[in-house]
Every structure is written in C-alpha cells, then in structure tokens.
Design an enzyme around this catalytic site. Structure first.
Site, mmCIF file in Angstrom:
data_model
loop_
_atom_site.group_PDB
_atom_site.id
_atom_site.type_symbol
_atom_site.label_atom_id
_atom_site.label_comp_id
_atom_site.label_asym_id
_atom_site.label_seq_id
_atom_site.Cartn_x
_atom_site.Cartn_y
_atom_site.Cartn_z
ATOM 1 C CD GLU A 1 -9.349 -2.698 7.428
ATOM 2 O OE1 GLU A 1 -9.531 -1.478 7.655
ATOM 3 O OE2 GLU A 1 -8.406 -3.318 7.897
ATOM 4 C CD GLU B 1 -2.858 1.243 2.355
ATOM 5 O OE1 GLU B 1 -2.805 0.406 3.258
ATOM 6 O OE2 GLU B 1 -3.790 2.052 2.218
HETATM 7 O O1 AHR Z 1 -2.206 -1.372 6.912
HETATM 8 C C1 AHR Z 1 -2.695 -0.122 7.270
HETATM 9 C C2 AHR Z 1 -4.201 -0.051 7.149
HETATM 10 O O2 AHR Z 1 -4.777 -0.926 8.058
HETATM 11 C C3 AHR Z 1 -4.769 -0.484 5.835
HETATM 12 O O3 AHR Z 1 -4.779 0.538 4.914
HETATM 13 C C4 AHR Z 1 -6.170 -0.873 6.178
HETATM 14 O O4 AHR Z 1 -6.676 -1.842 5.300
HETATM 15 C C5 AHR Z 1 -6.060 -1.320 7.602
HETATM 16 O O5 AHR Z 1 -7.007 -0.708 8.390
#
Ligand code: AHR
Length: 664
Positions: free
Chosen positions: A383, A52
């Site tokens: 999520e 990410e």
């Molecule tokens: O890993 C950090 C964050 O944690 C991610 O963006 C999210 O999917 C989770 O809440």
C-alpha cells in the site's frame, strides 16, 4: 345490506384492485439481457482471496499448530508457558523449574529450555495454546518435540491435554533416551471436547532435561498433510472457488520497519530453521493489543503456493519494494541499495517456476514439489504511495521483465480509492503502462452503493484493475466496533455488480481481511470468523461466494432502457454467460426496503422454461452470522419458471439474487 350498497362496495373494491394492478404494471421494471455479444471474457482470476497473517489468521488459525511459542523464540522465551508450581524462588525444592537458554547454533533456532526437575511429578509446565487449544473428543493429536537428557534421571515426559477445569482429557508418555538432541514423536487421543484445552508436561525422575520445538497438531488436517493446515478453515476458502490467492498481505509485507518486513527466504526450508518474527499487528492498535502474536512461518511461502495449487487458485505473492509501512516508520531503502530486494523477487520466481537444476528450484523440489507452481503474477509493494514508490517500482519492473517477461507485475495505488496519493499513483502508473494496479477501499456502506459505476468511466486502454482489498466499514476504518452486518454485505454486493459489469477493466477482486480469531483479532470486519473449534462465513462471505461460484465465462449486458443498472431506484445488476454450463447468470441487488418486480427479456438466446434462483437476504440490516447461527444469512435456492422466454419475478427487498437460466 341492501343491493345498492353491495354494488357500491363491489365497485369500489374493483377500482382499488384496478389501481393496484395498474401500479404493479407501472412499477414492473423491464430489463433486457443481451446474450448475443460477449463484451469481455470474465477472467478466471475475477474473484479471489487475500490472505494476511492478521487476527491470528496463520499462527493460531489456518496453520494448525496448537502450541504457542513452541520453540521458545518469542522475545519473552516463556511467553505462552506457565509453571504454576515452579520452585525457582523457593528453598523447598518440591517441584522444579524451566530456564530459557540461548545457545543453539542455528540463528533461527537459538533458544531452548532446560527443565530442572527437583521432585518427580511435582513440577508442571503448561502451554496455553492460542487462547486455548481446540480439542475434539475421539480425535487424534500428533505430538513432537526435540529433547536431550541432562544430568540426573529424568526418564519420561508425560504430555496431558487438560480442559478448562484442569481435568485430563487425553495423554501420552514418552521415554527419553540419551543426551544427544533427538526428535521424539507420539500421539494423544482425546477423550472429551474442549475449546480451551491446554497441554501439560510432567516428568518422571529427577534431574535435567532440555526441550525445544514442543508441537501438537491435529492428525486430521487439510488433505491429511502432516503438520498441515486446519481443515475446516481451508474448506471455507476452497468453497469460494478462488481464482487467486494473494499472500502474505497486507501491511505485513512492508513491516513497521524494514528489518521487520516479510522476507520469504526465511519462510522456506526446514520448519525449525525458519526465523520467527514479531507480528506487525502485535501492538498496532492500542485498543486491541496482542503481545503474544508472532510469526512462526510454519505457514511459509512453500505452503502458500501449495495451498493455492490445492484450491486451483493462481498464486499471487506480494513483496516488499524497499519501503516500510508508510503509516509507521516509512523507512526507505536507498535507491543504490535496492539490489537484494530485487534479487528476492527474481529468486522467488525461480523458487516458484524454476527448473530443479536451479538453486531455488531445487529447494522447492527438496521440499516435495519438483513440478513448478506456474506462478504468473507478482506484486511489488503493498500500500505504498508517492514518488518514492514509483521510483522503486520502475526499477523492479525493469529487472523482472528483463529476466521474466512473461510474469505479470502488479503495482499499487496506495491505501485510498481517491485523493491526492491515489490520483498521483494512478497517473504515474498509467503513464508507465503498468499491467495491473491494485486499488484498496475500506469505506462506509453508502460509498459502495454510490460507487457501483466507479469503473464505467475508466480508460479501456489503461492498466487493468485489481480491487485488491475492500470491505464496507459499518463504523469507521480500524474501529473495533465494525460489524459484518447485512447492510455492509448488501452494499458490497451492489458494488460488485459494478466490478463485474466492468470485467473488461477489473480483472481481479478480493475482500479483506480474510480471517479473524474470535478472541485474537486486531481488525474487523473480516470475511471468516473462527475459534479453536468452529468457524463460519459471514454474510459478506456468502456475497463473495455467490459471485465467485457464478463468475461465468463472458460478460454480457443487462440494461433498463438501454442503461446499465447502477442503483437507479435501488436496483443494481450484472450478467454473464457461462459457456461451460451453457447458462446465463444474472445477479440482481435490490437495496430498497420494498420488493421490486422485474420483467427480464432475453435477447440473443432461447432460454429454458425452468431456472434456479439463489437469494441472500435479511430484513434486518444489522443482522450478522455467528457461531450460534453460522448460516443465519446464507443463500436459499428455489426453482423458478419462465414464461414465453421471459422471467417475470419479484426481487425481494434488501436482497442479492442470482438467477441461473439454461440456454436451450
Ligand atoms: O486488511 C488490513 C490492512 O488494511 C492491510 O494489511 C493493509 O494493506 C490495509 O491497510
């Protein structure tokens, strides 16, 4: 000393020795590895990576661009650029100044700067990089920019790399020609090393020059790709031998608002046409604001697919399902307006796998990859939770399966591993026969130790599980004090034996987040830390690496008195067979403060008398790896001997040990 006394002491010593030996025998734990039956195949995707763009992981990290705000497209177009001696507000006209102009035609590339040079060489324009620029002595850096001369006689631009003290450590001069926009290219050889260099522009001649897309990359990138990825960082990823690459997140997929969600179509095609977006982590945490964090999308979907291919990892894109982050605005796309979102998913499959005669397949081919990327997985939503998610997921699933029945769709069970949202999501997704459900757990180290048996009771006929985001939190979720310490890493190792023991249900796993810039981070803990010059894997990284590099091909059982080892007296274990190397691989985690003796018996295989062990441990639960000690906690290899087909050995305290035993 008289003889009687000596006899008495000798007798007592013998008694003591006898008791110690007896204790040792009594405490030796008899374990059995049964190689006769493959319980389930270990999926090649078992251990993967979750990428990410958080913590400067893409811009400022993996994407090797060194100039921040190269296209002057940030909300403040001059952010990242300094004009220390600008004479914009002075009557002296001793230098010059730059003004941002919004008028270029492409919507993605609207802004450029007009530099008015009042006095040749009197004016300086400086880019600060991403908390500086990492420059190495002797290395070459490729410079490029778009330029157009205006009125007057600005004839040259001088680009100089300067170190922290302002000293020049390399430069190049570029001749300007003509009033039409042109791309200029040059290179700079660095004469010294600096972690916090900057790029300074000065000008020869007075007048006006227009500039855009001022860019600097190391020449030496991953696989030598021009304007590519940072080599040391990809190397760390590649060393994990990841089974999949999930991208581009994380919450970044959803966006704080729908308008700011990740839109893959805006990240492909020519770099200068990729529309910049404020990074959703920019202002997420008041305690770690990063106002200069934007997504240039230089690392876009094509590059993610390419990276996955380079590493032999299955590409796993995740798309917005029409719900903005439920921790933020929770904006929803009405059900009757979901079509463009669904079309994005269908078009992505065409982009990845479609024939070059298709619209999106042709774009992939034009970008240099006529062969398909063989994408097999797609994730819908990151999520999300609640009925709104389930409603939307169903529509996506129907549309994708109708056109691409072979694509495996990943659904999500929300941000938590238990509680109301989780229970609801799992129940609904099980009813839908969802193929793979993504579970997330950011929990304290104890949770990981106590949940090594989490999947032992999962329905063997239910959805497969993707343990998509997990990391032990030494303090609390999103606390800036969380550390990548040994206690967390060891707890994850204990838990991972449970993932592996349940490889018939758990088919994909990944730690999260993956990377963090030592000065530009928002979220900790993270698997890999870097600055502008160096990078290192945390203790957690080496746990992941030991599991991933030793994933094997078949799950086999390891038991103590016919029970799996799920933390009884602080011992956890899993075992696999590797049909390719003809080995049995046993992972044992001892979370106790004392060493534990084990006596491993092998059923169903004749084993060689020599084996290897790889031990990862520390005496200090608080210990961490660092730039100063990047491999302080890293595996130590040793040759070990077996006797009569048994492995009798001592598992050190607070350790993960991987034993690799050849089958005769
Ligand atoms: O890993 C950090 C964050 O944690 C991610 O963006 C999210 O999917 C989770 O809440």
């Amino acid at each position: 000393m008289n003889k009687r006394l000596m006899r008495q002491i000798g007798f007592q010593l013998l008694m003591l020795l006898g008791i110690t030996i007896q204790q040792a025998i009594a405490q030796t734990r008899a374990l059995t590895v049964d190689a006769s039956e493959s319980i389930a195949p270990i999926q090649p995707t078992m251990y993967g990576i979750f990428f990410e763009d958080i913590n400067f992981a893409a811009d400022g990290g993996l994407y090797a661009e060194m100039v921040k705000n190269r296209g002057f497209e940030f909300v403040d177009p001059m952010m990242g650029w300094q004009q220390p001696n600008s004479d914009r507000h002075s009557m002296n006209l001793e230098s010059g100044f730059a003004t941002a102009i919004k008028s270029k035609e492409s919507p993605a590339d609207q802004t450029y700067i007009q530099v008015l040079v009042n006095k040749p060489e009197g004016y300086e324009l400086i880019n600060e990089g991403f908390r500086g620029m990492g420059v190495e002595s002797g290395a070459e850096y490729l410079l490029s920019f778009e330029g157009a001369k205006g009125e007057g006689e600005v004839s040259q631009v001088v680009f100089t790399l300067i170190d922290e003290s302002g000293k020049a450590i390399g430069s190049t001069t570029v001749d300007l020609s003509g009033t039409d926009w042109k791309v200029y290219e040059a290179s700079i050889k660095a004469k010294a090393t600096s972690e916090k260099a900057k790029l300074k522009l000065t000008f020869k001649g007075a007048g006006i020059v227009n500039l855009d897309m001022v860019s600097l990359f190391p020449k030496d990138t991953w696989m030598g790709r021009e304007k590519g990825l940072r080599k040391d960082l990809v190397q760390l990823l590649n060393d994990l031998d990841p089974g999949f690459l999930r991208f581009p997140g994380g919450c970044i997929v959803e966006g704080r608002t729908l308008a700011r969600r990740y839109q893959w179509k805006k990240t492909v095609g020519p770099i200068e046409d990729r529309e910049i977006l404020v990074n959703r982590w920019n202002t997420e945490f008041a305690h770690r604001p990063t106002p200069d964090y934007f997504q240039s999308f230089g690392l876009g979907f094509f590059e993610y697919f390419q990276l996955a291919e380079d590493m032999g990892a299955a590409p796993m894109p995740i798309l917005s399902c029409g719900m903005a982050c439920q921790f933020n605005t929770a904006e929803l796309v009405p059900m009757d307006q979901l079509d463009p979102y669904i079309q994005d998913a269908l078009d992505l499959i065409e982009f990845a796998n479609g024939d070059v005669s298709t619209y999106w397949g042709k774009l992939r081919s034009d970008m240099g990859h006529p062969e398909p990327f063989n994408m097999k997985y797609i994730g819908i939503g990151n999520e999300q939770w609640g009925p709104e998610y389930i409603k939307r997921f169903k529509v996506f699933e129907k549309a994708i399966k109708a056109k691409y029945p072979e694509i495996i769709i990943i659904s999500g069970s929300g941000p938590f591993p238990d509680g109301e949202h989780f229970e609801y999501g799992m129940e609904q997704l099980s009813e839908l026969n969802s193929e793979i459900v993504d579970e997330h757990y950011y929990r304290p180290p104890n949770w990981f130790r106590e949940n090594a048996d989490r999947y032992d009771s999962y329905d063997r006929n239910g959805p497969k599980i993707f343990a998509g985001e997990y990391a032990a939190q030494s303090v609390a979720i999103a606390s800036p004090d969380n550390r990548n310490n040994w206690s967390c890493a060891l707890s994850e190792a204990a838990f991972m034996t449970g993932l592996e023991r349940n490889a018939d249900v758990v088919v994909m796993t990944s730690y999260a987040p993956l990377m963090a810039h030592a000065e530009g981070w928002q979220w900790t803990p993270d698997l890999i830390w870097f600055n502008n010059l160096e990078s290192y894997g945390t203790a957690n990284y080496y746990v992941q690496k030991l599991f991933s590099n030793n994933r094997g091909t078949d799950l086999i059982s390891i038991t103590e008195e016919d029970s799996p080892l799920t933390g009884q007296s602080d011992l956890y274990a899993s075992a696999v067979k590797d049909a390719n190397t003809n080995e049995l691989i046993i992972k044992v985690v001892n979370t106790s403060k004392s060493a534990q003796e084990i006596d491993l018996d092998f059923e169903g295989a004749k084993v060689a008398s020599k084996a290897m062990s790889y031990t990862l441990r520390s005496d200090d639960p608080e210990a961490v790896n660092s730039f100063e000690s990047p491999k302080g906690i890293s595996p130590a290899a040793a040759e070990i001997s077996l006797s009569k087909g048994r492995l009798r050995t001592s598992v050190p305290s607070e350790a993960l040990v991987v034993y690799k035993v050849k089958i005769k």
